[in-house]
Write an enzyme that holds these catalytic residues in place. Structure first.
Site, PDB file in Angstrom:
ATOM      1  N   GLU A 185       0.850  -1.210   0.000  1.00  0.00           N
ATOM      2  CA  GLU A 185       0.000   0.000   0.000  1.00  0.00           C
ATOM      3  C   GLU A 185       0.875   1.245   0.000  1.00  0.00           C
ATOM      4  O   GLU A 185       2.050   1.182   0.349  1.00  0.00           O
ATOM      5  CB  GLU A 185      -0.853   0.054   1.281  1.00  0.00           C
ATOM      6  N   TYR A 232      -7.613   0.556   6.921  1.00  0.00           N
ATOM      7  CA  TYR A 232      -7.567  -0.462   7.971  1.00  0.00           C
ATOM      8  C   TYR A 232      -8.975  -0.635   8.552  1.00  0.00           C
ATOM      9  O   TYR A 232      -9.593   0.352   8.961  1.00  0.00           O
ATOM     10  CB  TYR A 232      -6.589   0.015   9.055  1.00  0.00           C
ATOM     11  N   LYS A 283      10.245   3.712   3.913  1.00  0.00           N
ATOM     12  CA  LYS A 283      10.208   5.166   3.687  1.00  0.00           C
ATOM     13  C   LYS A 283      10.985   5.525   2.421  1.00  0.00           C
ATOM     14  O   LYS A 283      12.113   5.053   2.225  1.00  0.00           O
ATOM     15  CB  LYS A 283      10.850   5.890   4.869  1.00  0.00           C
ATOM     16  N   CYS A 331      23.408  44.751  14.829  1.00  0.00           N
ATOM     17  CA  CYS A 331      22.554  44.757  13.645  1.00  0.00           C
ATOM     18  C   CYS A 331      23.401  44.990  12.380  1.00  0.00           C
ATOM     19  O   CYS A 331      24.181  45.947  12.344  1.00  0.00           O
ATOM     20  CB  CYS A 331      21.503  45.856  13.780  1.00  0.00           C
ATOM     21  N   CYS A 345      22.277  48.683  10.957  1.00  0.00           N
ATOM     22  CA  CYS A 345      22.473  49.962  11.638  1.00  0.00           C
ATOM     23  C   CYS A 345      23.501  49.893  12.761  1.00  0.00           C
ATOM     24  O   CYS A 345      23.806  50.911  13.383  1.00  0.00           O
ATOM     25  CB  CYS A 345      21.137  50.478  12.173  1.00  0.00           C
ATOM     26  N   CYS A 365      16.791  43.726  16.592  1.00  0.00           N
ATOM     27  CA  CYS A 365      17.454  45.030  16.575  1.00  0.00           C
ATOM     28  C   CYS A 365      16.482  46.037  17.199  1.00  0.00           C
ATOM     29  O   CYS A 365      15.370  46.214  16.713  1.00  0.00           O
ATOM     30  CB  CYS A 365      17.791  45.446  15.145  1.00  0.00           C
ATOM     31  N   CYS A 414      16.519  52.197  11.870  1.00  0.00           N
ATOM     32  CA  CYS A 414      17.201  51.077  11.205  1.00  0.00           C
ATOM     33  C   CYS A 414      16.567  50.907   9.816  1.00  0.00           C
ATOM     34  O   CYS A 414      15.375  50.574   9.715  1.00  0.00           O
ATOM     35  CB  CYS A 414      17.047  49.824  12.066  1.00  0.00           C
TER      36      CYS A 414
HETATM   37  S1  IVH Z   1      -1.446   0.869   8.857  1.00  0.00           S
HETATM   38  C1  IVH Z   1      -1.091  -0.880  13.184  1.00  0.00           C
HETATM   39  N1  IVH Z   1      -1.400   1.800   6.421  1.00  0.00           N
HETATM   40  O1  IVH Z   1       1.639   5.687   9.052  1.00  0.00           O
HETATM   41  C2  IVH Z   1      -0.748  -0.238  11.911  1.00  0.00           C
HETATM   42  N2  IVH Z   1      -0.662   3.232   8.177  1.00  0.00           N
HETATM   43  O2  IVH Z   1       3.638   4.725  11.522  1.00  0.00           O
HETATM   44  C3  IVH Z   1      -1.715   0.761  11.483  1.00  0.00           C
HETATM   45  N3  IVH Z   1      -0.040   5.488   7.431  1.00  0.00           N
HETATM   46  O3  IVH Z   1       0.095   6.055  12.145  1.00  0.00           O
HETATM   47  C4  IVH Z   1      -1.264   1.645  10.396  1.00  0.00           C
HETATM   48  N4  IVH Z   1      -0.462   5.172   5.295  1.00  0.00           N
HETATM   49  O4  IVH Z   1      -0.867   7.352  10.193  1.00  0.00           O
HETATM   50  C5  IVH Z   1      -1.141   2.071   7.726  1.00  0.00           C
HETATM   51  N5  IVH Z   1      -1.469   2.501   4.216  1.00  0.00           N
HETATM   52  C6  IVH Z   1      -1.213   2.760   5.494  1.00  0.00           C
HETATM   53  C7  IVH Z   1      -0.734   4.018   5.928  1.00  0.00           C
HETATM   54  C8  IVH Z   1      -0.466   4.207   7.288  1.00  0.00           C
HETATM   55  C9  IVH Z   1      -0.059   6.053   6.202  1.00  0.00           C
HETATM   56  C10 IVH Z   1       0.416   6.199   8.647  1.00  0.00           C
HETATM   57  C11 IVH Z   1      -0.513   6.050   9.822  1.00  0.00           C
HETATM   58  C12 IVH Z   1       0.290   5.432  10.916  1.00  0.00           C
HETATM   59  C13 IVH Z   1       1.706   5.634  10.442  1.00  0.00           C
HETATM   60  C14 IVH Z   1       2.519   4.424  10.830  1.00  0.00           C
END
Ligand code: IVH
Length: 675
Positions: free
Chosen positions: A112, A226, A312, A406, A409, A424, A430
């Protein structure tokens, strides 16, 4: 069921369905005109038949201007976060861990997007939204239901009459789409308000606004990812997501079932670039074990689920040399350090400068002269210095030191207690502070004098023609034409603008004066409460801080400003130049019927808006106050008033009046008697 109720139900269903097609599927079938007409009809029917009021009706998405603080709610299930990874190999490690823990049992992964907004938990009962709560500290958060109701992609009433559990929770991310974010920041720039650094901050800030009609205006969006509860329709995450989509939730199309490490790697490399085309910010991907049974077996650590992980994206980051640090002086005298960098290409733009904000930031990053600095853009629009490459540090280089005087000035700088900035103190001599104030004074939201930007302001100042804002009113086209690059046309344009500025209303004159902490809204409140400049200049700290939303800090700043002789002289000269120094006739006192009365307004009204009632109180000599105390004379109560206020008023024995009684109060006085 009577016919009216049936019609109301049909309209609600039709409007809900169109809302789903428009905001979730992006494929509306009803024209805007038809939608507006049906909505207007529904509103009319609901108003005439209050017995059919429904908090989940599509008419209830507009928000209200009732302000209230958020109630804290404990989450039914704690909102945990995900463990982060930053490389494909860390994701592979995660998959191998799962494999081991499941004892070589087959498993599937759902890939996702990781949306970069602010997370939300929403409870539904019998297909209707009951409550929406922010993550907070994971254990408890703020009840922001009224604000969430303004988000059209979140259903108030689910679409399919069955198929969903009687009670469940959905979690997702509230987002501000890039387009909305850009427009909001443009508007804030125009209004000279601080910009949001990224859509995440903008979304989180918006969700916490007290006024839900302002939230509605900001057009937030949401993706849900979720589903939690008993009796979920499927035993796996992916099918539950698809079911959620059927019920009316916006579930991203970028979800995919992945069957091998190779497929996970392909998913990563595809979205690493493709995510840039999405309408909302993302900061990574999320991988979740699909089977709910396997999720249960894998369980949780103290902080994170073991069955999911975040990957990330690399923020776009470059390393470049610090050439120098310059120090800029703002109109209020605050000194801002700026890093001048060897130009570097970052996310498509060349970065040469980045603000270092204040001395503490320079210290915390421990920046030395000539350092190689890491610059990041990531989700941010403004480049940010995030660190120093210590390996590239020149031996013996000195830490960057903050200036003591400053740069413009030469005055000794002062550090305001409790704040990180150096200032300042030489406010009136100034140069950049003066030219900054000239620029502010002529700005669109102040006196709106066209043709004077930063350069012209400096030119006017350096030539000696304009040494303070009042000098602008002594200018003539002839004098301007003596300056470089000024022709008859450009000179006449400025003079015309100056002439017209004499009509600018009093509240904008107050704003234009550059009183510290007095922005547009505060200026309006000051204008309205004082009605003219003489009153404003003689108001005491108590009187000023009694004005709605004006605290001690602003009140003191106004007093300090008018205590300075230079400022009083400027005000006098502006008055002589013909500027508006009092509120327009229709804003000034109408009567003293409410003299000595303090009135609190609460709830929603039918005959006039809250602002109109506020104005009526004040022009009739009364005082409008935000909170109930023993001093309150009346509580002007509308519909849907907060129970806490009502209770407090009753406890203190305060007279509660409705809008008709209030209007009667204004009409029973002598003016209405036959002459
Ligand atoms: S699942 C128990 N799915 O990322 C796990 N989180 O550090 C529940 N987030 O607090 C999170 N996209 O705010 C999940 N597709 C996604 C997400 C997602 C963004 C954020 C969410 C969560 C943080 C996880």
């Amino acid at each position: 069921m009577d016919n009216i109720k049936q019609l109301i139900d049909e309209l609600r269903q039709e409007l809900n369905e169109n809302n789903y097609k428009y905001y979730v599927l992006n494929a509306p079938t009803m024209s805007d005109k038809e939608f507006d007409e049906k909505m207007a009809l529904l509103e009319q029917l609901e108003k005439a038949n209050p017995q059919y009021f429904d908090p989940c009706s599509p008419t209830q998405r507009v928000g209200s201007d009732i302000t209230k603080s958020f109630k804290q709610v404990v989450h039914e299930r704690p909102m945990l976060s995900l463990a982060n990874t930053y490389s494909v190999s860390e994701v592979t490690d995660f998959l191998n861990r799962i494999k081991n823990m499941l004892g070589d049992e087959q498993f599937q992964i759902v890939g996702e997007m990781k949306f970069d907004g602010t997370s939300i938990s929403i409870i539904y009962e019998n297909g209707r939204m009951i409550r929406a709560v922010t993550r907070g500290d994971g254990v408890q958060g703020d009840d922001v239901t009224d604000n969430v109701k303004t988000i059209h992609s979140i259903p108030l009433q689910l679409r399919n009459g069955s198929g969903y559990p009687a009670r469940f929770e959905v979690r997702g991310e509230i987002l501000m789409p890039w387009k909305v974010f850009d427009a909001l920041n443009r508007e804030r720039e125009y209004n000279e308000e601080p910009l949001f650094a990224n859509p995440r901050n903008a979304a989180a800030g918006t969700l916490k606004l007290q006024n839900s009609s302002e939230v509605a205006r900001r057009k937030l969006d949401a993706y849900l990812y979720y589903l939690l509860g008993d009796n979920l329709p499927f035993d796996n995450h992916y099918d539950n997501l698809i079911a959620m989509r059927q019920w009316g939730f916006k579930v991203s199309n970028a979800i995919k079932l992945l069957n091998s490490i190779q497929e996970v790697e392909q998913f990563i490399s595809y979205w690493d670039t493709e995510r840039k085309h999405l309408p909302v910010a993302t900061d990574g991907l999320v991988f979740k074990v699909n089977s709910l049974r396997q999720q249960l077996n894998l369980g949780y650590t103290a902080k994170n689920p073991r069955w999911a992980i975040a990957y990330k994206f690399q923020a776009e980051r470059e390393c470049t040399k610090l050439q120098s640090v310059s120090f800029e002086v703002g109109r209020s005298g605050v000194i801002t350090p700026v890093a001048n960098l060897e130009p570097v290409l970052l996310s498509g733009t060349i970065v040469k400068r980045a603000s270092l904000h204040n001395e503490d930031i320079i210290r915390n990053l421990d920046i030395h002269d000539g350092d190689m600095l890491y610059v990041e853009k990531g989700g941010e629009i403004i480049p940010k210095i995030v660190g120093v490459n210590l390996n590239a540090r020149i031996n013996g280089s000195k830490p960057v030191s903050f200036i003591t005087h400053c740069p413009a000035c030469g005055s000794l700088l002062q550090r305001i207690e409790g704040e990180a900035s150096w200032v300042c103190p030489n406010k009136y001599h100034c140069p950049p502070q003066i030219t900054g104030r000239i620029e502010h004074f002529v700005g669109r939201h102040a006196m709106n004098i066209d043709g004077i930007g930063e350069e012209v302001a400096e030119q006017l100042y350096n030539s000696g023609l304009v040494k303070d804002i009042a000098d602008l009113y002594d200018l003539s086209a002839d004098k301007l034409m003596l300056l470089d690059r000024f022709g008859l046309k450009s000179a006449q344009r400025i003079i015309k603008g100056i002439d017209e500025s004499r009509k600018v209303p009093f509240e904008r004159v107050i704003y234009a004066l550059s009183i510290p902490y007095v922005g547009e809204t505060v200026a309006k409140k000051l204008a309205f409460a004082s009605t003219n400049i003489d009153n404003l200049m003689s108001m005491s700290l108590e009187q000023l801080s009694a004005i709605d939303e004006i605290g001690i800090k602003i009140a003191q700043s106004v007093i300090d400003f008018f205590n300075v002789q230079e400022n009083r002289t400027i005000v006098e000269r502006l008055r002589n130049a013909g500027l508006q120094m009092q509120t327009a006739a229709d804003d000034t006192k109408v009567s003293d019927k409410l003299a000595g009365k303090t009135i609190v307004i609460s709830g929603v009204f039918n005959l006039h808006s809250r602002d109109e009632y506020k104005k009526m109180i004040e022009v009739n000599g009364g005082k409008n106050s935000g909170s109930i105390s023993a001093k309150t004379s009346y509580l002007l109560a509308g519909e849907n008033m907060g129970p806490a206020k009502l209770e407090k008023a009753q406890k203190l024995g305060i007279t509660i009046i409705d809008e008709k009684q209030f209007l009667a109060l204004l009409n029973q006085e002598p003016e209405n008697k036959p002459q």
